[in-house]
Design an enzyme around this catalytic site. Structure first.
Site, PDB file in Angstrom:
ATOM      1  N   ASP A  25      10.656   0.432  -1.535  1.00  0.00           N
ATOM      2  CA  ASP A  25       9.915  -0.812  -1.268  1.00  0.00           C
ATOM      3  C   ASP A  25      10.456  -1.932  -2.142  1.00  0.00           C
ATOM      4  O   ASP A  25      10.580  -3.088  -1.712  1.00  0.00           O
ATOM      5  CB  ASP A  25       8.421  -0.634  -1.587  1.00  0.00           C
TER       6      ASP A  25
ATOM      7  N   LYS B 190       1.372   7.354  -1.333  1.00  0.00           N
ATOM      8  CA  LYS B 190       2.513   7.065  -2.211  1.00  0.00           C
ATOM      9  C   LYS B 190       2.294   7.587  -3.625  1.00  0.00           C
ATOM     10  O   LYS B 190       3.245   7.995  -4.290  1.00  0.00           O
ATOM     11  CB  LYS B 190       2.801   5.562  -2.223  1.00  0.00           C
TER      12      LYS B 190
HETATM   13  P1  NAP Z   1      -2.689  -1.184  -1.929  1.00  0.00           P
HETATM   14  O1  NAP Z   1      -1.964  -0.369  -2.938  1.00  0.00           O
HETATM   15  O2  NAP Z   1      -3.937  -0.665  -1.349  1.00  0.00           O
HETATM   16  O3  NAP Z   1      -3.013  -2.617  -2.637  1.00  0.00           O
HETATM   17  C1  NAP Z   1      -3.748  -3.589  -1.974  1.00  0.00           C
HETATM   18  C2  NAP Z   1      -3.774  -4.876  -2.790  1.00  0.00           C
HETATM   19  O4  NAP Z   1      -4.372  -5.887  -1.975  1.00  0.00           O
HETATM   20  C3  NAP Z   1      -4.602  -4.794  -4.071  1.00  0.00           C
HETATM   21  O5  NAP Z   1      -4.031  -5.613  -5.040  1.00  0.00           O
HETATM   22  C4  NAP Z   1      -5.955  -5.331  -3.602  1.00  0.00           C
HETATM   23  O6  NAP Z   1      -6.698  -5.911  -4.653  1.00  0.00           O
HETATM   24  C5  NAP Z   1      -5.531  -6.419  -2.654  1.00  0.00           C
HETATM   25  N1  NAP Z   1      -6.529  -6.736  -1.643  1.00  0.00           N
HETATM   26  C6  NAP Z   1      -6.891  -5.976  -0.598  1.00  0.00           C
HETATM   27  N2  NAP Z   1      -7.823  -6.607   0.128  1.00  0.00           N
HETATM   28  C7  NAP Z   1      -8.055  -7.797  -0.482  1.00  0.00           C
HETATM   29  C8  NAP Z   1      -8.918  -8.891  -0.232  1.00  0.00           C
HETATM   30  N3  NAP Z   1      -9.741  -8.886   0.823  1.00  0.00           N
HETATM   31  N4  NAP Z   1      -8.890  -9.947  -1.050  1.00  0.00           N
HETATM   32  C9  NAP Z   1      -8.052  -9.953  -2.120  1.00  0.00           C
HETATM   33  N5  NAP Z   1      -7.240  -8.950  -2.426  1.00  0.00           N
HETATM   34  C10 NAP Z   1      -7.229  -7.872  -1.619  1.00  0.00           C
HETATM   35  O7  NAP Z   1      -1.740  -1.548  -0.695  1.00  0.00           O
HETATM   36  P2  NAP Z   1      -0.152  -1.765  -0.693  1.00  0.00           P
HETATM   37  O8  NAP Z   1       0.528  -0.493  -0.352  1.00  0.00           O
HETATM   38  O9  NAP Z   1       0.235  -2.460  -1.933  1.00  0.00           O
HETATM   39  O10 NAP Z   1       0.007  -2.725   0.582  1.00  0.00           O
HETATM   40  C11 NAP Z   1      -0.425  -4.065   0.526  1.00  0.00           C
HETATM   41  C12 NAP Z   1       0.106  -4.843   1.718  1.00  0.00           C
HETATM   42  O11 NAP Z   1       1.534  -4.827   1.709  1.00  0.00           O
HETATM   43  C13 NAP Z   1      -0.306  -4.286   3.069  1.00  0.00           C
HETATM   44  O12 NAP Z   1      -0.595  -5.340   3.930  1.00  0.00           O
HETATM   45  C14 NAP Z   1       0.916  -3.529   3.542  1.00  0.00           C
HETATM   46  O13 NAP Z   1       1.012  -3.479   4.949  1.00  0.00           O
HETATM   47  C15 NAP Z   1       2.019  -4.409   2.960  1.00  0.00           C
HETATM   48  N6  NAP Z   1       3.254  -3.630   2.777  1.00  0.00           N
HETATM   49  C16 NAP Z   1       4.346  -4.049   3.470  1.00  0.00           C
HETATM   50  C17 NAP Z   1       5.531  -3.367   3.357  1.00  0.00           C
HETATM   51  C18 NAP Z   1       6.722  -3.844   4.136  1.00  0.00           C
HETATM   52  O14 NAP Z   1       7.690  -3.074   4.316  1.00  0.00           O
HETATM   53  N7  NAP Z   1       6.692  -5.084   4.593  1.00  0.00           N
HETATM   54  C19 NAP Z   1       5.638  -2.244   2.511  1.00  0.00           C
HETATM   55  C20 NAP Z   1       4.509  -1.851   1.766  1.00  0.00           C
HETATM   56  C21 NAP Z   1       3.318  -2.571   1.914  1.00  0.00           C
HETATM   57  P3  NAP Z   1      -7.672  -5.068  -5.613  1.00  0.00           P
HETATM   58  O15 NAP Z   1      -6.772  -4.455  -6.655  1.00  0.00           O
HETATM   59  O16 NAP Z   1      -8.596  -6.041  -6.149  1.00  0.00           O
HETATM   60  O17 NAP Z   1      -8.313  -4.017  -4.747  1.00  0.00           O
END
Ligand code: NAP
Length: 561
Positions: free
Chosen positions: A336, A299
């Site tokens: 999103d 992204k």
């Molecule tokens: P991303 O940019 O990689 O961000 C991940 C976030 O999760 C960061 O804030 C990270 O914290 C935190 N995190 C990851 N593992 C963790 C842990 N074990 N403990 C605490 N915090 C943790 O990913 P993203 O694109 O935002 O996606 C995040 C989630 O949203 C995913 O599960 C994805 O499937 C979901 N999502 C859903 C949709 C939908 O249409 N429903 C759309 C987009 C995303 P740090 O900053 O500390 O690393």
């Protein structure tokens, strides 16, 4: 489309016995395939004299007889002489096709033809590269050699180490001087199989079912027919897709393709397993590759690559939708944010928690857990809707940066359980905590949830996360990530289609599924295309209703898959 030019769907049959292969042949017919490939090299103890007549008698489908040699990636264990005898016998028995490898094709075909026997059997001359995709020049030279053997059809199969290798396959298919089968094996080569009809391929392969593939990266015949509609695909079909790594789990192809089918649009949406985002976007920057969904981990790359980016996506720092303009420039969007916030607002309205219809989030305390791509979209969307934003994140510096950018406040992740400044707050998890396989994990202690009126979880596998279960038990309204997924996909769908009101239609113009189910849809009997033909979309509110009908159907379909 001229049916004689339609790309055939071939099911490779991989049974170990003649009896099972005959059974598979019946299944192949039922599946809607046009041809079956009898991989007789896989039948243990295959006795051509006894078994071939049985396999070729009363066959329900045209067949290709293939005793694939070991030196070409097959399993045939006998001598080369006995292998070629199988091909001769199949030719004499009137098999519809026989497959002869380039290495032996020249002499073999000459000998067959020189016997002067009449036969309707078509000879496929094949060549497989199990390691990589050679250069355009090498492919061209090999294909010339293949035509020189006197075969009727050329089959050139490579291995895609990267999705951009498939461009070479599309190139030689488009330029072919006779019926040509062109495929790239491996996960990165999947689109060579899905888009073969668009590029003039003579045939594409689909497995009978998952687990019965004869080569890596083969889709099922059901997917080819029902999801990708290869039987109606032609050179004018516009291509859309989801770019990601991994990507084959995505529900996007089912949703978007069903939408295109409903609207009778000559468009297809495919999964694009991409290793190098910029390389892919450069190689496939062509007018017929028109729009892309972008998912993890690209992204931010998409944001950098796009020539123009809508303001919201710039602020969020991520692009999840790219549309190619006619000039070849890329325009980026972020759906999103709209997907998540419209799902949350809908949840508030349906549960009577909305202050007023216009901005139900106005003045509410909105706690976002996470500061990644989804977290930024949620925080930005909440701020735009006049909520007071609090960000909690494992990496506190990121929480602070995000909170500052939306005029909000940051807290440490472990402060969250004691954070109860008021009741009636909104909680939105945007971390991957609770996602499969760690389904019993939740980012916040259950007791702390009593302060929240509504809890949203971006995680959508599983649909009911531990966080949502806990929240429901504590009396909060819950909204699942699946709703966000559908919301962002439908916003993308509007960018991918040129329908009236593509409409940057206001979110409020989209009727809810509930509205539809309470019978306020303008028509449930007419197909979508017919409604559009009749001009039943004079304003965005009606268009919203139309989208909603499609939404209901697609959601139902996705649930069934
Ligand atoms: P991303 O940019 O990689 O961000 C991940 C976030 O999760 C960061 O804030 C990270 O914290 C935190 N995190 C990851 N593992 C963790 C842990 N074990 N403990 C605490 N915090 C943790 O990913 P993203 O694109 O935002 O996606 C995040 C989630 O949203 C995913 O599960 C994805 O499937 C979901 N999502 C859903 C949709 C939908 O249409 N429903 C759309 C987009 C995303 P740090 O900053 O500390 O690393």
């Amino acid at each position: 489309m001229d049916p004689s030019k339609q790309c055939l769907i071939c099911v490779p049959l991989t049974a170990k016995t003649v009896k099972k292969m005959l059974f598979q042949l019946e299944l192949a017919k039922e599946s809607g395939a046009d041809v079956a490939e009898l991989r007789v090299d896989l039948i243990s103890g295959f006795d051509a004299a006894a078994d071939l007549p049985v396999l070729l008698k009363d066959k329900p489908l045209p067949v290709i007889v293939t005793p694939r040699a070991k030196w070409e990636g097959g399993e045939y264990k006998g001598s080369e002489e006995s292998r070629q005898d199988i091909l001769r016998m199949a030719y004499d028995l009137g098999a519809d096709y026989i497959d002869v490898e380039l290495k032996v094709a020249g002499g073999f075909i000459q000998e067959l033809r020189s016997r002067g026997k009449d036969s309707t059997t078509k000879i496929i001359v094949s060549n497989h590269n199990w390691d990589f995709t050679p250069s355009d020049e090498e492919i061209h030279a090999t294909i010339e050699q293949m035509w020189a053997t006197g075969g009727d059809i050329v089959k050139y199969v490579t291995t895609a180490q990267d999705i951009t290798d498939v461009a070479q396959v599309f190139h030689f298919l488009s330029e072919s001087k006779g019926p040509t089968i062109g495929l790239a094996m491996g996960p990165a080569g999947m689109i060579s199989r899905l888009l073969a009809p668009k590029f003039g391929g003579y045939l594409t392969f689909g497995a009978l079912c998952k687990g019965q593939e004869s080569a890596p990266g083969q889709p099922t015949v059901q997917d080819l027919i029902e999801v990708y509609r290869v039987k109606s695909m032609d050179r004018d079909t516009m291509v859309y897709g989801v770019i990601g790594k991994p990507v084959y789990h995505s529900k996007g192809p089912v949703l978007h393709n069903k939408g295109f089918e409903e609207l009778n649009l000559n468009k297809v949406y495919v999964p694009l397993l991409v290793d190098d985002f910029n390389k892919f976007m450069n190689v496939f920057n062509r007018p017929d590759f028109h729009g892309f969904s972008v998912t993890i981990p690209y992204k931010e790359d998409a944001l950098k690559l796009c020539d123009r980016v809508e303001n919201a996506a710039k602020i969020i720092g991520a692009v999840n939708t790219v549309v190619r303009e006619t000039t070849g420039e890329y325009q980026g969007y972020n759906t999103d944010c709209e997907g998540a916030l419209s799902a949350i607002e809908k949840g508030l309205r349906h549960s009577g928690l909305a202050n007023n219809d216009e901005t139900p989030l106005k003045g509410k305390l909105f706690v976002v857990i996470g500061a990644g791509g989804a977290g930024k979209a949620l925080a930005y969307g909440a701020k735009e809707r006049h909520a007071r934003v609090v960000v909690a994140n494992r990496n506190y510096e990121r929480a602070k940066a995000l909170a500052e950018s939306v005029g909000g406040k940051a807290i440490e992740l472990d402060q969250l359980s004691d954070f109860r400044p008021e009741t009636g707050m909104i909680l939105a998890n945007s971390t991957s905590i609770g996602m499969e396989p760690e389904v019993t994990r939740s980012p916040i202690h259950k007791d702390a949830l009593s302060a929240y009126a509504l809890v949203f979880d971006a995680v959508y596998t599983p649909k009911q996360t531990q966080l949502l279960k806990d929240a429901a038990e504590m009396g909060a309204v819950t909204v699942s990530g699946e709703e966000m997924f559908y919301g962002q996909a439908f916003a993308q769908f509007r960018y991918f289609t040129d329908l009236p009101g593509k409409l940057r239609a206001p979110v409020s113009a989209q009727c809810s599924i509930g509205t539809y189910s309470r019978g306020r849809m303008i028509s449930t009997r007419l197909g979508f295309d017919k409604l559009l033909q009749r001009g039943l979309y004079p304003n965005s509110a009606q268009f919203g209703m139309l989208m909603d009908k499609s939404q209901v159907q697609l959601v139902n379909l996705a649930f069934r898959c």
